[in-house]
Scaffold this active site. Sequence first.
Site, PDB file in Angstrom:
ATOM      1  CE  LYS A  21     111.655   5.078  -9.264  1.00 26.42           C
ATOM      2  NZ  LYS A  21     113.072   4.883  -9.612  1.00 26.42           N
ATOM      3  CG  ASP A  80     112.820   1.458  -8.532  1.00 26.72           C
ATOM      4  OD1 ASP A  80     113.821   2.158  -8.678  1.00 26.72           O
ATOM      5  OD2 ASP A  80     112.368   1.157  -7.396  1.00 26.72           O
ATOM      6  CB  THR A  83     121.544   0.641 -11.878  1.00 26.15           C
ATOM      7  OG1 THR A  83     120.526   1.023 -12.802  1.00 26.15           O
ATOM      8  CG2 THR A  83     121.454   1.507 -10.645  1.00 26.15           C
ATOM      9  CG  ASN A 119     118.946  -4.600 -12.421  1.00 25.63           C
ATOM     10  OD1 ASN A 119     119.295  -3.427 -12.343  1.00 25.63           O
ATOM     11  ND2 ASN A 119     119.159  -5.330 -13.502  1.00 25.63           N
ATOM     12  CB  SER A 174     116.848   4.675 -19.366  1.00 27.07           C
ATOM     13  OG  SER A 174     116.478   3.496 -18.696  1.00 27.07           O
TER      14      SER A 174
HETATM   15  P1  NDP Z   1     115.204  -5.489  -7.330  1.00 31.22           P
HETATM   16  O1  NDP Z   1     113.758  -5.673  -7.116  1.00 31.22           O
HETATM   17  O2  NDP Z   1     115.856  -6.142  -8.489  1.00 31.22           O
HETATM   18  O3  NDP Z   1     116.007  -5.906  -6.024  1.00 31.22           O
HETATM   19  C1  NDP Z   1     115.789  -5.324  -4.775  1.00 31.22           C
HETATM   20  C2  NDP Z   1     116.653  -6.049  -3.784  1.00 31.22           C
HETATM   21  O4  NDP Z   1     116.644  -5.357  -2.534  1.00 31.22           O
HETATM   22  C3  NDP Z   1     116.126  -7.446  -3.491  1.00 31.22           C
HETATM   23  O5  NDP Z   1     117.191  -8.283  -3.216  1.00 31.22           O
HETATM   24  C4  NDP Z   1     115.274  -7.225  -2.234  1.00 31.22           C
HETATM   25  O6  NDP Z   1     115.067  -8.349  -1.421  1.00 31.22           O
HETATM   26  C5  NDP Z   1     116.172  -6.244  -1.518  1.00 31.22           C
HETATM   27  N1  NDP Z   1     115.446  -5.562  -0.494  1.00 31.22           N
HETATM   28  C6  NDP Z   1     114.321  -4.830  -0.631  1.00 31.22           C
HETATM   29  N2  NDP Z   1     113.944  -4.382   0.570  1.00 31.22           N
HETATM   30  C7  NDP Z   1     114.868  -4.832   1.447  1.00 31.22           C
HETATM   31  C8  NDP Z   1     115.067  -4.697   2.838  1.00 31.22           C
HETATM   32  N3  NDP Z   1     114.198  -3.990   3.564  1.00 31.22           N
HETATM   33  N4  NDP Z   1     116.146  -5.276   3.423  1.00 31.22           N
HETATM   34  C9  NDP Z   1     117.030  -6.006   2.690  1.00 31.22           C
HETATM   35  N5  NDP Z   1     116.884  -6.173   1.365  1.00 31.22           N
HETATM   36  C10 NDP Z   1     115.830  -5.589   0.769  1.00 31.22           C
HETATM   37  O7  NDP Z   1     115.416  -3.896  -7.372  1.00 31.22           O
HETATM   38  P2  NDP Z   1     116.647  -3.069  -7.969  1.00 31.22           P
HETATM   39  O8  NDP Z   1     117.915  -3.821  -7.767  1.00 31.22           O
HETATM   40  O9  NDP Z   1     116.272  -2.626  -9.333  1.00 31.22           O
HETATM   41  O10 NDP Z   1     116.607  -1.774  -7.035  1.00 31.22           O
HETATM   42  C11 NDP Z   1     117.371  -1.665  -5.829  1.00 31.22           C
HETATM   43  C12 NDP Z   1     117.527  -0.218  -5.455  1.00 31.22           C
HETATM   44  O11 NDP Z   1     118.212   0.476  -6.514  1.00 31.22           O
HETATM   45  C13 NDP Z   1     116.235   0.569  -5.229  1.00 31.22           C
HETATM   46  O12 NDP Z   1     116.453   1.537  -4.230  1.00 31.22           O
HETATM   47  C14 NDP Z   1     116.024   1.261  -6.574  1.00 31.22           C
HETATM   48  O13 NDP Z   1     115.225   2.423  -6.439  1.00 31.22           O
HETATM   49  C15 NDP Z   1     117.455   1.609  -6.923  1.00 31.22           C
HETATM   50  N6  NDP Z   1     117.704   1.886  -8.333  1.00 31.22           N
HETATM   51  C16 NDP Z   1     117.391   0.962  -9.308  1.00 31.22           C
HETATM   52  C17 NDP Z   1     117.650   1.244 -10.628  1.00 31.22           C
HETATM   53  C18 NDP Z   1     117.444   0.243 -11.708  1.00 31.22           C
HETATM   54  O14 NDP Z   1     117.860   0.521 -12.842  1.00 31.22           O
HETATM   55  N7  NDP Z   1     116.867  -0.908 -11.452  1.00 31.22           N
HETATM   56  C19 NDP Z   1     118.171   2.565 -11.042  1.00 31.22           C
HETATM   57  C20 NDP Z   1     118.554   3.423  -9.945  1.00 31.22           C
HETATM   58  C21 NDP Z   1     118.289   3.088  -8.655  1.00 31.22           C
HETATM   59  P3  NDP Z   1     113.632  -9.088  -1.405  1.00 31.22           P
HETATM   60  O15 NDP Z   1     113.587  -9.813  -2.700  1.00 31.22           O
HETATM   61  O16 NDP Z   1     113.693  -9.966  -0.205  1.00 31.22           O
HETATM   62  O17 NDP Z   1     112.578  -8.023  -1.285  1.00 31.22           O
END
Ligand code: NDP
Length: 450
Positions: free
Chosen positions: A130, A170, A214, A245, A382
């Site tokens: 990572k 991520d 995901t 995402n 992936s």
């Molecule tokens: P994105 O950046 O696309 O989205 C993250 C989302 O989470 C945003 O809406 C963000 O809001 C919100 N967020 C972040 N911090 C907080 C918080 N403290 N409280 C409320 N909302 C919050 O990321 P992903 O969707 O890709 O990733 C989300 C999760 O999924 C992570 O834990 C990641 O590790 C996990 N994941 C992702 C994968 C992938 O393929 N993308 C694969 C496997 C796991 P804001 O914009 O306000 O920060």
Amino acid sequence: MSNVLHEKLANLYEEVIRRNAGEREFHQAVHEVLDSLGPVVAKHPEYADTAVIRRLCEPERQIIFRVPWVDDAGVVQINRGFRVEFNSALGPFKGGLRFHPSVYLGIVKFLGFEQIFKNSLTGLPIGGGKGGSDFDPKGRSDGEIMRFCQSFMTELYRHLGEYTDVPAGDIGVGTREIGFLFGQYKRITNRYESGVLTGKGLTWGGSQVRTEATGYGTVFFIDEMLRAKGESFEGKRVLVSGSGNVAIYAIEKIHQLGGTVVGCSDSSGHVLDEKGIDVDVLREVKEVRRGRISDYVELRAGGASFIADNSIWDLGCDIAVPCATQNELTGAHAAALIRSGCKVVAEGANMPCTPEAVKLFNEAGVLFAPGKAANAGGVATSALEMQQNASRDSWTFEETEERLAEIMRRIHDRCLSTAEEYGQPGNYAFGANIAGFIRVADAMSALGLV
Ligand code: NDP
């Protein structure tokens, strides 16, 4: 699960805390896995005796570097870049890059550690790693994002390769950022090496379904959990945290399967939409405008409300799918969910539920799916992208989605059968930890002391 570690593992855990001081999230992720391994060590003492577990807790390589770049005002900015290459017993290091101001070594190590077991569970030939940076992409122009990505890759490229280390996205890293990173890699190396990054755009080596994978995969996993209980998504009220995402495509698939997602969030608050979140509107807000979740209410025109205070988990649901970030769902949130009648919780994000929340779910008989199993569809797709790149092939959306669904079914069944074999039937987290561990531990044993 107990909270008392097996004696051979308790010493190891103390060592992990001592050697990785201040890395709270990493300690939490290690404890969560060690907590499940007691019965494995009892049955197979050789794993502890040959230090397989100790080696698993120590990354093969950790890279920390300076990322200098110039913002639109001409001011020099300095960020810190990380890549933790945790374990390559099963294949090249594989795992995403996170761009978020909270990123530090402890976050990258927790994510890399989880990734080892997740990737192992997929049954595919991928190791765990990572990376990321404390760079905050919020409010930055496309030009600033590009210059940051180019500077980041100017150091990272020397550590990558399709047989060495293959990053993806991520939090804060989507197709736009992967494009800038890939462009810089190609420029520096003079090689169109598609297999060096995944999550690429469809016209330049990406795979169908990777964007959706995901979120869709998490929902396929929940569907299997419901099926095992003779139930389905039909008529279920669902909450999904986040609106990035993972959240967007989880919501889309839940609606396709007959559930209704009534709430989602970002770090500024959450929205309630009893008619069901409109995914087109959400995508417009988040993917096109890169706006805030409160903009959803304006665009939706009637019915939806924005709530800045309180937690999304207070809205009550049958199924909860945390898809935002680590430790976002606490013991108090879990208690509120249980009171509202929630029966299933599946982690779309990595480690979004605190240990206290997981304990409460287990005690209340709530079905709980850990991220390393439920959200493995992203990395699995992936790996399918790498497979297509290696054979210079590309599959249709339908074919790729069916492969993803099949992988999620297999992960689900592996978790359940392993949990049963080791004496905790129905405990998905326990089954995921053990099944993920055994495959990678056996490979490590076979490869000798490396
Ligand atoms: P994105 O950046 O696309 O989205 C993250 C989302 O989470 C945003 O809406 C963000 O809001 C919100 N967020 C972040 N911090 C907080 C918080 N403290 N409280 C409320 N909302 C919050 O990321 P992903 O969707 O890709 O990733 C989300 C999760 O999924 C992570 O834990 C990641 O590790 C996990 N994941 C992702 C994968 C992938 O393929 N993308 C694969 C496997 C796991 P804001 O914009 O306000 O920060």
